[in-house]
Design a protein around this motif. Structure first.
Motif, PDB file in Angstrom:
ATOM      1  N   VAL A  11     -56.440  31.484 -32.936  1.00 52.47           N
ATOM      2  CA  VAL A  11     -57.529  31.467 -31.345  1.00 52.47           C
ATOM      3  C   VAL A  11     -56.128  32.657 -30.706  1.00 52.47           C
ATOM      4  O   VAL A  11     -56.554  33.356 -30.040  1.00 52.47           O
ATOM      5  CB  VAL A  11     -56.367  29.918 -30.709  1.00 52.47           C
ATOM      6  N   GLN A  50     -57.351  36.265 -31.185  1.00 52.90           N
ATOM      7  CA  GLN A  50     -58.784  36.497 -30.128  1.00 52.90           C
ATOM      8  C   GLN A  50     -58.895  36.413 -29.004  1.00 52.90           C
ATOM      9  O   GLN A  50     -59.105  37.145 -28.628  1.00 52.90           O
ATOM     10  CB  GLN A  50     -59.990  35.237 -30.729  1.00 52.90           C
ATOM     11  N   GLU A  51     -57.266  36.213 -28.792  1.00 55.09           N
ATOM     12  CA  GLU A  51     -56.847  36.117 -27.276  1.00 55.09           C
ATOM     13  C   GLU A  51     -57.097  37.781 -26.861  1.00 55.09           C
ATOM     14  O   GLU A  51     -57.069  38.159 -26.180  1.00 55.09           O
ATOM     15  CB  GLU A  51     -55.923  35.454 -26.507  1.00 55.09           C
ATOM     16  N   THR A  84     -57.359  40.221 -29.117  1.00 54.39           N
ATOM     17  CA  THR A  84     -58.088  41.032 -30.049  1.00 54.39           C
ATOM     18  C   THR A  84     -59.805  41.088 -28.359  1.00 54.39           C
ATOM     19  O   THR A  84     -60.188  42.181 -27.914  1.00 54.39           O
ATOM     20  CB  THR A  84     -59.035  41.219 -31.248  1.00 54.39           C
ATOM     21  N   THR A  85     -60.371  39.660 -28.952  1.00 56.35           N
ATOM     22  CA  THR A  85     -61.823  40.292 -28.443  1.00 56.35           C
ATOM     23  C   THR A  85     -61.650  39.379 -27.263  1.00 56.35           C
ATOM     24  O   THR A  85     -62.512  40.263 -25.920  1.00 56.35           O
ATOM     25  CB  THR A  85     -62.722  39.065 -29.233  1.00 56.35           C
ATOM     26  N   THR A 109     -66.297  45.386 -32.865  1.00 50.79           N
ATOM     27  CA  THR A 109     -66.767  45.303 -32.170  1.00 50.79           C
ATOM     28  C   THR A 109     -66.275  45.206 -30.495  1.00 50.79           C
ATOM     29  O   THR A 109     -65.663  45.890 -30.488  1.00 50.79           O
ATOM     30  CB  THR A 109     -66.738  43.082 -31.556  1.00 50.79           C
ATOM     31  N   GLU A 138     -65.582  44.204 -27.973  1.00 47.75           N
ATOM     32  CA  GLU A 138     -64.653  43.171 -27.323  1.00 47.75           C
ATOM     33  C   GLU A 138     -63.446  43.989 -27.645  1.00 47.75           C
ATOM     34  O   GLU A 138     -62.494  42.943 -27.291  1.00 47.75           O
ATOM     35  CB  GLU A 138     -64.612  41.996 -27.710  1.00 47.75           C
ATOM     36  N   THR A 139     -62.824  44.093 -28.972  1.00 48.68           N
ATOM     37  CA  THR A 139     -61.715  44.764 -29.592  1.00 48.68           C
ATOM     38  C   THR A 139     -61.526  46.023 -29.365  1.00 48.68           C
ATOM     39  O   THR A 139     -60.166  46.390 -29.361  1.00 48.68           O
ATOM     40  CB  THR A 139     -62.145  44.429 -31.435  1.00 48.68           C
ATOM     41  N   PRO A 198     -59.741  45.885 -25.048  1.00 54.45           N
ATOM     42  CA  PRO A 198     -58.150  46.917 -25.085  1.00 54.45           C
ATOM     43  C   PRO A 198     -57.301  47.286 -24.760  1.00 54.45           C
ATOM     44  O   PRO A 198     -56.488  47.616 -24.474  1.00 54.45           O
ATOM     45  CB  PRO A 198     -57.870  44.692 -25.050  1.00 54.45           C
ATOM     46  N   VAL A 241     -68.807  36.870 -29.466  1.00 52.90           N
ATOM     47  CA  VAL A 241     -69.883  36.390 -28.505  1.00 52.90           C
ATOM     48  C   VAL A 241     -71.434  36.574 -27.654  1.00 52.90           C
ATOM     49  O   VAL A 241     -71.484  35.254 -27.616  1.00 52.90           O
ATOM     50  CB  VAL A 241     -68.669  36.281 -28.012  1.00 52.90           C
ATOM     51  N   ASN A 295     -65.889  33.592 -22.603  1.00 56.02           N
ATOM     52  CA  ASN A 295     -64.997  33.441 -23.925  1.00 56.02           C
ATOM     53  C   ASN A 295     -64.471  31.677 -24.294  1.00 56.02           C
ATOM     54  O   ASN A 295     -64.121  31.293 -25.810  1.00 56.02           O
ATOM     55  CB  ASN A 295     -63.798  34.125 -24.131  1.00 56.02           C
ATOM     56  N   LYS A 302     -64.649  29.554 -27.834  1.00 52.88           N
ATOM     57  CA  LYS A 302     -63.508  29.406 -28.193  1.00 52.88           C
ATOM     58  C   LYS A 302     -63.702  27.705 -28.656  1.00 52.88           C
ATOM     59  O   LYS A 302     -63.544  26.816 -29.320  1.00 52.88           O
ATOM     60  CB  LYS A 302     -62.569  29.563 -27.632  1.00 52.88           C
TER      61      LYS A 302
END
Lengths: 270, 352
Positions: A226, A229-230, A232-233, B63, B65-66, B69, B172, B343, B347
């Motif tokens: 968890v 993922q917060e 990275t994705t 991805t 998403e990576t 950030p 996702v 997201n 999850k």
């Protein structure tokens, strides 16, 4: 004599790579995206999916800690009892896998456990039914035990090796049998090693995300996943930091327990 | 941006001692490229370095998403990134990109097909920021020896006879796209009820899923680990080459048509070299070489003309005729709040 400057490199190191990053985590954990103060990131641990991930992490790391302890203690006793040249060889065998990268070793387990992997290949060859091994909680526990076992063996071995043989001989002289000697002498004296072993297995197992990703097929969400993922994705560093800090609470609790038993710091000598 | 200031300060403090400016035999400086994993022929990089005397510093991500950030926080400096459609939209909106000077990239407009520029307008109005690099669809790859009937629909991913034989995308938007499309919804829906329904579908599917993976779908399918996998069309040709039992289909409910394009970051330190790099990649011979290595469909029509293998040149997998489908869509950026909600839903799927 002023030798304080000698510690300067370590101070710089600690500030740059431990204290500052930690402060950043605290800063992110206590703020939201606008930079305003909030406790929400901490309280987010209370949501059902986070609690479930945390509970599962606690459960799996507890199970693997117990398995590690049950495997490591007899091994450490055998090592102490056997003669020295053999002992150092076996200790080397325990440490040897650690010379190889942790990720590679875990990926090797993937190859072993896969549907068409090595283990199922052997089962097929022996005309035995195949088993679904990978992507289960059991595979994750296996990965944890395999990776963290040396951290349990070594502290226990260190403590057992330091026990004065005369104490044990005295117990036997005074009529205690093998079981009594173990329960009343060896076990109490080895508690510092056990406690530090438990901490060193439990903490990394609690926070791991690589093992659960590789051996759990991303189907089993641990608290480490968890948080990962917060960052990275989901790119929500604030929530990730808040959850990390909450997780640290659990780690601090296990450290406190450890320090209660391990007053002399004997077991921490690796 | 606050995050960036804090990060740069800390980074400067900690990295002050590490001076990494090594001199090299590349007289014309460097270009720093951040690309998808295995998304370029390494020889192309070598050829570029040899031809222009520019050192290519190359980094990879798995991805969108990576990638985001890292770029947003300025944790590392890059010149060029190769994100997908909706992510380019997001980066433009958040002012992370700079407009390209197409005068210095003549090969782009000359060689890349008009339809791809048109499709890019959806996320890059006016084609100011991006140069299409690869495109494709998302579909189902299945093993003919393990699946009896021909697959035509996303429904097969919910079929219990394939329990533990299904690989889903661990990303996702791709995962939700499958469930939304199966329900007949748009993949760009913001309707809470539709998203909730998709979440419930994914939760129902989870016991049947063998693993959620990204790049590993390819290797697992080649190794007969699984019967069915959700995969990008670009991997289909490669996997078929390695394992002839594999077949790729575009499900009848429609799917995602995506484009990955080169964009230049706002604070790119090597602007001119970056332009040269894009221009080099758009050269037909280079685009062809790249296509043959990565097997992802190229929007470079001049390169497509050069493909010698007629089967691949006219392959419905690599170069599908999109006019025959009516339900194709491209991802759009739907705002930060939407991303957060999605997201959160993901999850919930994963923790279930």
């Amino acid at each position: 004599m002023n030798k304080k400057w000698l510690s300067a490199p370590y101070l710089v190191w600690a500030v740059a790579f431990i204290i500052l990053p930690l402060l950043m985590v605290v800063y992110y954990g206590l703020t939201d995206k606008t930079g305003a103060f909030t406790l929400e990131n901490f309280l987010a641990m209370g949501t059902p999916e986070h609690l479930k991930a945390l509970g599962l992490s606690l459960l799996l790391s507890l199970i693997s800690t117990i398995i590690c302890l049950l495997l490591a203690y007899p091994l450490a006793m055998i090592l102490v009892a056997s003669n020295t040249s053999k002992t150092s060889f076996v200790v080397l065998l325990v440490i040897l896998p650690m010379w190889m990268n942790f990720l590679l070793r875990t990926m090797a387990w993937q190859t072993l456990l896969e549907k068409n992997g090595v283990i199922n290949g052997i089962l097929t060859f022996l005309h035995l039914p195949n088993h679904n091994l990978i992507n289960t909680p059991g595979a994750i526990v296996l990965g944890m035990v395999y990776n963290f076992l040396p951290f349990m063996v070594l502290p226990i071995y260190n403590v057992l090796a330091k026990i004065d043989k005369n104490v044990i001989n005295a117990a036997r002289d005074l009529g205690a049998n093998g079981i009594q000697t173990f329960c009343k002498i060896t076990l109490p004296l080895s508690i510092p090693g056990i406690v530090s072993g438990i901490t060193m297995v439990f903490v990394p197992a609690l926070t791991t995300f690589v093992i659960s990703n590789l051996l759990g097929g991303s189907k089993i969400l641990l608290i480490g996943n968890v948080i990962e993922q917060e960052f990275t994705t989901a790119s929500n560093w604030h929530l990730g930091s808040g959850l990390s800090l909450m997780l640290m609470v659990f780690i601090i609790i296990s450290m406190v327990i450890s320090s209660l038993f391990d007053k002399d710091g004997e077991g921490s000598a690796l | 941006m606050k995050k960036r200031v804090l990060f740069t300060t800390i980074a400067a403090l900690t990295a002050a001692a590490m001076c990494g400016c090594g001199s090299s035999d590349t007289p014309n400086g460097e270009v720093i490229v951040y690309n998808w994993g295995e998304y370029i022929d390494p020889e192309v990089i070598e050829m570029f370095e040899a031809e222009f005397g520019i050192d290519v510093i190359y980094d990879e991500y798995e991805t969108n998403e990576t990638m985001y950030p890292k770029v947003e926080a300025g944790a590392a400096t890059y010149d060029l990134v190769c994100p997908s459609d909706y992510m380019i939209d997001k980066m433009i909106e958040n002012d992370l990109l700079q407009e390209l000077n197409f005068d210095n990239i003549p090969n782009a407009k000359a060689n890349i097909g008009a339809s791809y520029w048109e499709q890019s307008e959806q996320f890059d109005p006016g084609n100011k920021y991006s140069v299409p690099y690869c495109w494709g669809t998302v579909g189902i790859l299945y093993n003919k020896t393990m699946v009896s009937e021909p697959i035509t629909s996303w429904d097969v991913l919910w079929d219990e006879q394939y329990a533990d034989n299904i690989l889903m995308q661990d990303s996702v938007r791709d995962a939700f796209m499958v469930a939304l499309k199966r329900n007949g919804a748009s993949m760009n829906t913001t309707d809470t009820a539709e998203l909730e329904a998709a979440k419930e579908e994914l939760i129902a599917q989870k016991p049947l899923v063998q693993a959620y993976v990204v790049d590993q779908v390819r290797d697992k399918m080649i190794g007969n680990e699984s019967a069915i996998g959700v995969i990008y069309s670009g991997e289909a040709i490669y996997t078929q080459r390695e394992n002839s039992d594999l077949e790729y289909v575009i499900p009848e409910e429609g799917t995602n048509v995506w484009i990955d394009s080169w964009v230049m970051l706002k604070d790119a330190p090597n602007k001119e070299n970056a332009e040269k790099f894009i221009n080099f990649l758009c050269r037909p011979d280079i685009a062809l070489k790249n296509f043959e290595y990565i097997t992802y469909s190229t929007p470079n029509v001049a390169a497509q003309e050069l493909i010698e293998d007629e089967d691949i040149k006219n392959s419905p997998i690599a170069f599908p005729d999109l006019t025959q489908y009516e339900n194709m869509e491209t991802f759009l950026y739907l705002g930060e709040e939407f991303d957060e909600n999605l997201n959160e839903l993901w999850k919930q799927v994963k923790s279930n």
